[in-house]
Write an enzyme that holds these catalytic residues in place. Structure first.
Site, short mmCIF file in Angstrom:
data_model
loop_
_atom_site.label_atom_id
_atom_site.label_comp_id
_atom_site.label_asym_id
_atom_site.label_seq_id
_atom_site.Cartn_x
_atom_site.Cartn_y
_atom_site.Cartn_z
N TYR A 153 0.84 -1.21 0.00
CA TYR A 153 0.00 0.00 0.00
C TYR A 153 0.87 1.26 0.00
CZ TYR A 153 -3.63 3.25 1.71
OH TYR A 153 -4.51 4.30 1.87
N LYS A 157 1.15 4.22 -2.78
CA LYS A 157 0.83 5.62 -2.46
C LYS A 157 2.04 6.53 -2.67
CE LYS A 157 -3.49 5.01 -1.40
NZ LYS A 157 -4.54 5.60 -2.23
P1 NAI Z 1 -13.26 2.95 1.10
O1 NAI Z 1 -12.77 1.53 1.14
O2 NAI Z 1 -14.31 3.39 2.04
O3 NAI Z 1 -13.76 3.30 -0.40
C1 NAI Z 1 -12.97 2.94 -1.51
C2 NAI Z 1 -13.71 3.25 -2.77
O4 NAI Z 1 -12.94 2.76 -3.87
C3 NAI Z 1 -15.07 2.56 -2.84
O5 NAI Z 1 -15.96 3.42 -3.52
C4 NAI Z 1 -14.77 1.34 -3.70
O6 NAI Z 1 -15.92 0.89 -4.39
C5 NAI Z 1 -13.75 1.91 -4.66
N1 NAI Z 1 -12.94 0.87 -5.30
C6 NAI Z 1 -12.07 0.02 -4.71
N2 NAI Z 1 -11.54 -0.81 -5.63
C7 NAI Z 1 -12.10 -0.48 -6.82
C8 NAI Z 1 -11.99 -0.96 -8.15
N3 NAI Z 1 -11.17 -1.99 -8.46
N4 NAI Z 1 -12.72 -0.38 -9.12
C9 NAI Z 1 -13.54 0.66 -8.84
N5 NAI Z 1 -13.70 1.16 -7.62
C10 NAI Z 1 -12.99 0.60 -6.62
O7 NAI Z 1 -11.96 3.84 1.20
P2 NAI Z 1 -11.74 5.32 1.78
O8 NAI Z 1 -11.33 5.21 3.19
O9 NAI Z 1 -12.86 6.20 1.42
O10 NAI Z 1 -10.43 5.72 0.97
C11 NAI Z 1 -10.46 6.44 -0.25
C12 NAI Z 1 -9.03 6.69 -0.70
O11 NAI Z 1 -8.34 7.40 0.34
C13 NAI Z 1 -8.24 5.41 -0.94
O12 NAI Z 1 -7.38 5.60 -2.04
C14 NAI Z 1 -7.43 5.25 0.32
O13 NAI Z 1 -6.25 4.53 0.11
C15 NAI Z 1 -7.17 6.70 0.68
N6 NAI Z 1 -6.84 6.90 2.08
C16 NAI Z 1 -7.77 6.63 3.07
C17 NAI Z 1 -7.44 6.82 4.39
C18 NAI Z 1 -8.39 6.58 5.50
O14 NAI Z 1 -7.99 6.76 6.67
N7 NAI Z 1 -9.63 6.19 5.25
C19 NAI Z 1 -6.09 7.29 4.77
C20 NAI Z 1 -5.22 7.55 3.68
C21 NAI Z 1 -5.60 7.36 2.39
#
Ligand code: NAI
Length: 245
Positions: A153, A157
Site C-alpha cells: 500500500y 501511495k
Molecule cells: P473505502 O474503502 O471506504 O472506499 C474505496 C472506494 O474505492 C469505494 O468506492 C470502492 O468501491 C472503490 N474501489 C475500490 N476498488 C475499486 C476498483 N477496483 N474499481 C472501482 N472502484 C474501486 O476507502 P476510503 O477510506 O474512502 O479511501 C479512499 C481513498 O483514500 C483510498 O485511495 C485510500 O487509500 C485513501 N486513504 C484513506 C485513508 C483513511 O484513513 N480512510 C487514509 C489515507 C488514504
C-alpha cells in the site's frame, strides 16, 4: 453536453470518494462518479440531485486498464469537456513483508497506482485541448512516511507522489496541474474495521488528537480543483492532523 465543469471521481460510492462527489457537485460541477457497485453510486448521485447538484453513476473496475480508458473517453465524448480528474479509489491488502504474497502486492499496485496512470494518460489529451485541467491523486501518509504491514500500500501511495510530480512537470505548460492529497487517519469503512487498540495507538501519533473526516479531505480536493489553486502543482498536501510532520 454540459456547461458545467466536468469532474470524474473514482471510488465515489462511499467514504472519502462519496464526500468528494458531493462537494464538487455542490461547487457547481457535473460529477461522473465511478465505482464497481452502481447501486451504491446511484444512491450518492440521487443525494446530489436532491441537493440541487448534478452527478451520474458509471460502473467500472479501475483495475481493468481498458475499462478505465473507455470510461474517460466516453465521459469526454458525452460531455465535450473534462476539467477535473480525482483518482481516489484504493484498496489495502495489509501484511508483514515476510508473508506478503506476490498477488497481494500486484493487486494493490494495479488498483491504487496503475489505474491512476491509465486514467491520467487518457484524461491528458482532452485537458490539453481545453488548456485547463486539475488532476488530484489521493495518496496517503503511509506513502510519505511508510507504515509497517503496508509495504504494498505504501509503495502504491508513494508511487502516486512520483507519478503526480512527473505529470505536473510534463503538463504544466498546458494549463494542467497535478497534485496529491495525503490523508492521515480518516473515519471511513476502510478504517472502521481496524481493532480499537490499533485506533487508540494511532491517536498517540496525531498532534490534533482526533481522526479526520471525509469532508475535510473533500474540502482540500475542492480547493485544489478550483481556479484559486492555479499556482499549485506537483505538491503533496497532508491532511492528517499533523501526523506526518
Ligand atoms: P473505502 O474503502 O471506504 O472506499 C474505496 C472506494 O474505492 C469505494 O468506492 C470502492 O468501491 C472503490 N474501489 C475500490 N476498488 C475499486 C476498483 N477496483 N474499481 C472501482 N472502484 C474501486 O476507502 P476510503 O477510506 O474512502 O479511501 C479512499 C481513498 O483514500 C483510498 O485511495 C485510500 O487509500 C485513501 N486513504 C484513506 C485513508 C483513511 O484513513 N480512510 C487514509 C489515507 C488514504
Amino acid at each position: 453536453m454540459t456547461d458545467k465543469p466536468v469532474a470524474i471521481v473514482t471510488g465515489g460510492s462511499r467514504g472519502i470518494g462519496a464526500a468528494i462527489v458531493k462537494r464538487l457537485a455542490k461547487d457547481g460541477m457535473h460529477v461522473v462518479a465511478v465505482a464497481r457497485n452502481v447501486d451504491k453510486l446511484q444512491a450518492i448521485c440521487d443525494e446530489v440531485k436532491a441537493a440541487g447538484g448534478s452527478a451520474e453513476p458509471v460502473a467500472c473496475d479501475i483495475a481493468d486498464s481498458a475499462a478505465v480508458t473507455k470510461l474517460i473517453e466516453d465521459a469526454f465524448e458525452k460531455h465535450g469537456r473534462l476539467d477535473v480528474l480525482v483518482n481516489n479509489a484504493g484498496i489495502t491488502k495489509d501484511g508483514l513483508i515476510l508473508r506478503m504474497e506476490d498477488a497481494d502486492f500486484d493487486t494493490v499496485i494495479n488498483t491504487n497506482l496503475k489505474s491512476a496512470f491509465v486514467a491520467i494518460r487518457s484524461a491528458a489529451r482532452p485537458m490539453m485541448r481545453n488548456k485547463f485541467g486539475r488532476i488530484i491523486n489521493i495518496s496517503s501518509v503511509s506513502g510519505v512516511i511508510g507504515n509497517a504491514g503496508q509495504a504494498n500500500y505504501a509503495a502504491s501511495k508513494a508511487g502516486l507522489i512520483g507519478l503526480s510530480k512527473s505529470v505536473a512537470k510534463e503538463l504544466a505548460s498546458k494549463g494542467i496541474t497535478c497534485n496529491c492529497v495525503a490523508p492521515g487517519f480518516i473515519t471511513t469503512d476502510m478504517t472502521e474495521v481496524l481493532p480499537e487498540a490499533i485506533k487508540q495507538g494511532v491517536l498517540n501519533f496525531i498532534p490534533l488528537k482526533r481522526f479526520g473526516s471525509a469532508d475535510e479531505i473533500a474540502a482540500t480536493v475542492a480547493f485544489l480543483a478550483s481556479k484559486e489553486a492555479a499556482y499549485i502543482t506537483g505538491q503533496v498536501i497532508c491532511v492528517d492532523g499533523g501526523m506526518a510532520m
